[in-house]
Motif scaffolding. Structure first.
Motif, PDB file in Angstrom:
ATOM      1  N   LEU A 160     -21.107 -31.148 -19.441  1.00 50.39           N
ATOM      2  CA  LEU A 160     -20.703 -30.129 -18.466  1.00 50.39           C
ATOM      3  C   LEU A 160     -19.732 -30.708 -17.448  1.00 50.39           C
ATOM      4  N   GLY A 161     -20.102 -31.875 -16.931  1.00 50.23           N
ATOM      5  CA  GLY A 161     -19.219 -32.505 -15.948  1.00 50.23           C
ATOM      6  C   GLY A 161     -17.850 -32.782 -16.530  1.00 50.23           C
ATOM      7  N   PHE A 162     -17.878 -33.277 -17.746  1.00 47.02           N
ATOM      8  CA  PHE A 162     -16.624 -33.579 -18.432  1.00 47.02           C
ATOM      9  C   PHE A 162     -15.756 -32.327 -18.573  1.00 47.02           C
ATOM     10  N   ALA A 163     -16.411 -31.272 -19.123  1.00 49.00           N
ATOM     11  CA  ALA A 163     -15.669 -30.030 -19.351  1.00 49.00           C
ATOM     12  C   ALA A 163     -15.158 -29.447 -18.039  1.00 49.00           C
ATOM     13  N   LEU A 164     -15.994 -29.563 -17.012  1.00 50.40           N
ATOM     14  CA  LEU A 164     -15.616 -29.036 -15.698  1.00 50.40           C
ATOM     15  C   LEU A 164     -14.344 -29.710 -15.212  1.00 50.40           C
ATOM     16  N   VAL A 165     -14.362 -31.022 -15.244  1.00 47.41           N
ATOM     17  CA  VAL A 165     -13.205 -31.771 -14.744  1.00 47.41           C
ATOM     18  C   VAL A 165     -11.966 -31.466 -15.585  1.00 47.41           C
ATOM     19  N   VAL A 166     -12.177 -31.426 -16.906  1.00 46.13           N
ATOM     20  CA  VAL A 166     -11.044 -31.161 -17.789  1.00 46.13           C
ATOM     21  C   VAL A 166     -10.444 -29.796 -17.488  1.00 46.13           C
ATOM     22  N   GLN A 167     -11.342 -28.834 -17.312  1.00 46.14           N
ATOM     23  CA  GLN A 167     -10.853 -27.482 -17.071  1.00 46.14           C
ATOM     24  C   GLN A 167     -10.127 -27.384 -15.733  1.00 46.14           C
ATOM     25  N   VAL A 168     -10.691 -28.056 -14.716  1.00 45.60           N
ATOM     26  CA  VAL A 168     -10.056 -28.028 -13.397  1.00 45.60           C
ATOM     27  C   VAL A 168      -8.670 -28.646 -13.485  1.00 45.60           C
ATOM     28  N   ARG A 169      -8.586 -29.757 -14.190  1.00 51.30           N
ATOM     29  CA  ARG A 169      -7.277 -30.408 -14.333  1.00 51.30           C
ATOM     30  C   ARG A 169      -6.311 -29.502 -15.072  1.00 51.30           C
ATOM     31  N   GLN A 170      -6.844 -28.892 -16.140  1.00 50.42           N
ATOM     32  CA  GLN A 170      -6.012 -28.005 -16.939  1.00 50.42           C
ATOM     33  C   GLN A 170      -5.471 -26.868 -16.079  1.00 50.42           C
ATOM     34  N   THR A 171      -6.374 -26.299 -15.275  1.00 52.14           N
ATOM     35  CA  THR A 171      -5.957 -25.184 -14.428  1.00 52.14           C
ATOM     36  C   THR A 171      -4.906 -25.640 -13.433  1.00 52.14           C
ATOM     37  N   ASN A 172      -5.054 -26.876 -12.957  1.00 58.26           N
ATOM     38  CA  ASN A 172      -4.104 -27.367 -11.974  1.00 58.26           C
ATOM     39  C   ASN A 172      -2.726 -27.575 -12.587  1.00 58.26           C
ATOM     40  N   VAL A 173      -2.705 -28.099 -13.821  1.00 59.59           N
ATOM     41  CA  VAL A 173      -1.396 -28.395 -14.408  1.00 59.59           C
ATOM     42  C   VAL A 173      -0.761 -27.141 -14.988  1.00 59.59           C
TER      43      VAL A 173
ATOM     44  N   ALA B 128      -0.866 -19.856 -17.356  1.00 62.39           N
ATOM     45  CA  ALA B 128      -2.246 -19.520 -17.046  1.00 62.39           C
ATOM     46  C   ALA B 128      -2.372 -18.127 -16.436  1.00 62.39           C
ATOM     47  N   LEU B 129      -1.219 -17.534 -16.088  1.00 66.47           N
ATOM     48  CA  LEU B 129      -1.275 -16.271 -15.361  1.00 66.47           C
ATOM     49  C   LEU B 129      -1.399 -15.097 -16.321  1.00 66.47           C
ATOM     50  N   GLY B 130      -1.977 -14.035 -15.791  1.00 72.20           N
ATOM     51  CA  GLY B 130      -2.143 -12.830 -16.596  1.00 72.20           C
ATOM     52  C   GLY B 130      -0.847 -12.037 -16.661  1.00 72.20           C
ATOM     53  N   GLN B 131      -0.884 -11.019 -17.502  1.00 67.16           N
ATOM     54  CA  GLN B 131       0.322 -10.232 -17.728  1.00 67.16           C
ATOM     55  C   GLN B 131       0.787  -9.558 -16.436  1.00 67.16           C
ATOM     56  N   SER B 132      -0.167  -8.987 -15.714  1.00 67.43           N
ATOM     57  CA  SER B 132       0.217  -8.255 -14.501  1.00 67.43           C
ATOM     58  C   SER B 132       0.828  -9.207 -13.476  1.00 67.43           C
ATOM     59  N   ASP B 133       0.235 -10.416 -13.389  1.00 62.88           N
ATOM     60  CA  ASP B 133       0.789 -11.396 -12.451  1.00 62.88           C
ATOM     61  C   ASP B 133       2.210 -11.769 -12.849  1.00 62.88           C
ATOM     62  N   LEU B 134       2.384 -11.970 -14.171  1.00 60.91           N
ATOM     63  CA  LEU B 134       3.713 -12.354 -14.643  1.00 60.91           C
ATOM     64  C   LEU B 134       4.725 -11.254 -14.360  1.00 60.91           C
ATOM     65  N   VAL B 135       4.293 -10.015 -14.577  1.00 63.76           N
ATOM     66  CA  VAL B 135       5.202  -8.894 -14.316  1.00 63.76           C
ATOM     67  C   VAL B 135       5.563  -8.851 -12.840  1.00 63.76           C
ATOM     68  N   ARG B 136       4.544  -9.090 -12.009  1.00 59.78           N
ATOM     69  CA  ARG B 136       4.797  -9.059 -10.557  1.00 59.78           C
ATOM     70  C   ARG B 136       5.783 -10.154 -10.174  1.00 59.78           C
ATOM     71  N   ILE B 137       5.553 -11.346 -10.719  1.00 57.48           N
ATOM     72  CA  ILE B 137       6.430 -12.470 -10.384  1.00 57.48           C
ATOM     73  C   ILE B 137       7.855 -12.191 -10.863  1.00 57.48           C
ATOM     74  N   LEU B 138       7.937 -11.633 -12.074  1.00 59.69           N
ATOM     75  CA  LEU B 138       9.253 -11.313 -12.616  1.00 59.69           C
ATOM     76  C   LEU B 138       9.953 -10.297 -11.720  1.00 59.69           C
TER      77      LEU B 138
END
Lengths: 110, 281
Positions: free
Chosen positions: B69-82, B87-97
């Protein structure tokens, strides 16, 4: 104690190894992590209730993770992956909250 | 929702399942049983009791799962950071665009406005430069015509000497008038610049021009068309040079490719006349 030790070892390993998540696993990992967190809190609560059982913890942990990933997978196949992920996260979040509340009652008596 | 219930079942399962399972198992689980006596478990003490390291396969698996769990947690947090946009959803992407497009439009409008004002400034400075050039040219022209500036160019040179008599002012003035008629643009006699207001006057000492005494020989310099000045204007029969010769002088105009007129005259500000508004006349 051993559980905390294991958690720390896992965190350190994740920090040291810096692995990249395979693309096929990317949608499932966050949900799996949340499910595992839920199992962990459930285990902690059971421990405080004095009914902790290693076997139940193992089974609930693994089944939580597998089922959560399965739901997301199914949702992806059905085209409602995002919504289903949200649903899973909401449910797990509620459970984590209630477990945390129980733990709090035990530890803080309030 | 169904799996969620399933998991909640698993959690609630713990409560009924464990007490049944616990008593017959290992001695270490006896502590669990003891801790869960109806007297009520004390939170921290139970934690402490549960936290004591016990070497059992189940404990090992728990630790393993926690590590996972700890491993996966850290990996996921890092993944989310990079993760960036992926990682963004369609609506977010549309908004940004949308925001990006909006911003681009804004910036393009601003750039167009700035370009326009730059053009305006450039053409403004061009016009200013043109006006300045014109003014400079006018000033030069007027400077030459009014005798304020030295000048050079093709023209004629006439040296009139008095051999037998005195040449009167009127005759000299005739010479000047002939030169002007022939289009002379700048005229100098001896060291005096001849301008529009110049006059010749007879005095006891000799001829004065503009209040300055002229002494013979009279050395004329005139810038203008040499062909018009020399043979046509001055040498016309019965003209200026003929009058000079009648008065006892000698000399004849010589065409030059380059005449340098160095004498200048300071021009006083008009005292009474002011420029009339353009178009008023």
């Amino acid at each position: 104690m051993i559980a905390v030790l294991g958690l720390i070892i896992g965190v350190v390993a994740g920090l040291v190894l810096e692995p990249t998540v395979p693309t096929s696993l990317q949608p499932y990992l966050p949900i799996a992590v949340v499910a595992a967190l839920d199992a962990l809190f459930g285990g902690l609560r059971a421990m405080l209730d004095g009914i902790f059982n290693d076997r139940v913890f193992l089974v609930s942990f693994l089944s939580n993770v597998v089922v959560a990933a399965l739901i997301v997978f199914l949702g992806d196949q059905l085209g409602v992956g995002t919504q289903l992920s949200t649903a899973v996260v909401v449910v797990l979040g509620i459970r984590i909250f209630s477990n945390a509340a129980a733990i709090r009652r035990h530890v803080l008596k309030a | 929702m169904v799996p969620g219930e399933h998991r909640s079942e698993a959690a609630t399962d713990m409560i009924p399942a464990v007490p049944a399972a616990v008593p017959p198992t290992t001695p270490s689980d006896d502590e669990h049983a003891a801790g869960s006596t109806p007297a009520g478990p004390s939170g921290p003490r139970t934690l402490w009791a549960a936290g004591r390291p016990r070497a059992s396969r189940a404990q090992f698996f728990v630790a393993l799962l926690c590590a996972l769990l700890g491993f996966a947690l850290v990996v996921q947090v890092r993944q989310t950071n990079v993760e960036g946009l992926s990682a963004l959803g369609q609506s977010d992407l549309v908004r940004i665009l949308d925001e990006t497009a909006q911003r681009t439009a804004d910036l393009e409008r601003e750039a167009a406005a700035l370009e326009r004002s730059r053009q305006e400034l450039l053409s403004g400075s061009d016009q200013q430069q043109a006006a300045l050039d014109a003014a400079t040219k006018t000033a030069t022209t007027l400077g030459i015509l009014s005798g304020r500036l030295p000048a050079e160019g093709p023209g004629i040179e006439v040296t009139i000497t008095e051999s037998t008599g005195t040449i009167p002012a009127l005759t000299l003035f005739n010479v000047l008038e002939e030169m002007r008629n022939a289009g002379a643009e700048a005229i100098q006699v001896n060291e005096q610049r001849v301008v529009a207001s110049s006059y010749f006057v007879d005095t006891d000492d000799g001829v004065e021009i503009d209040g300055m005494l002229l002494t013979p020989p009279y050395h004329w310099l005139a810038i203008g068309d040499p062909a018009a000045l020399a043979p046509t204007a001055l040498e016309i029969p019965g003209g200026a040079m003929a009058a000079v010769r009648n008065a006892g002088g000698r000399g004849s105009p010589v065409a030059r490719d380059k005449i340098q007129i160095t004498a200048t005259r300071t021009v006083s500000e008009p005292e009474f006349a002011t420029p009339a508004p353009i178009g008023a006349g």
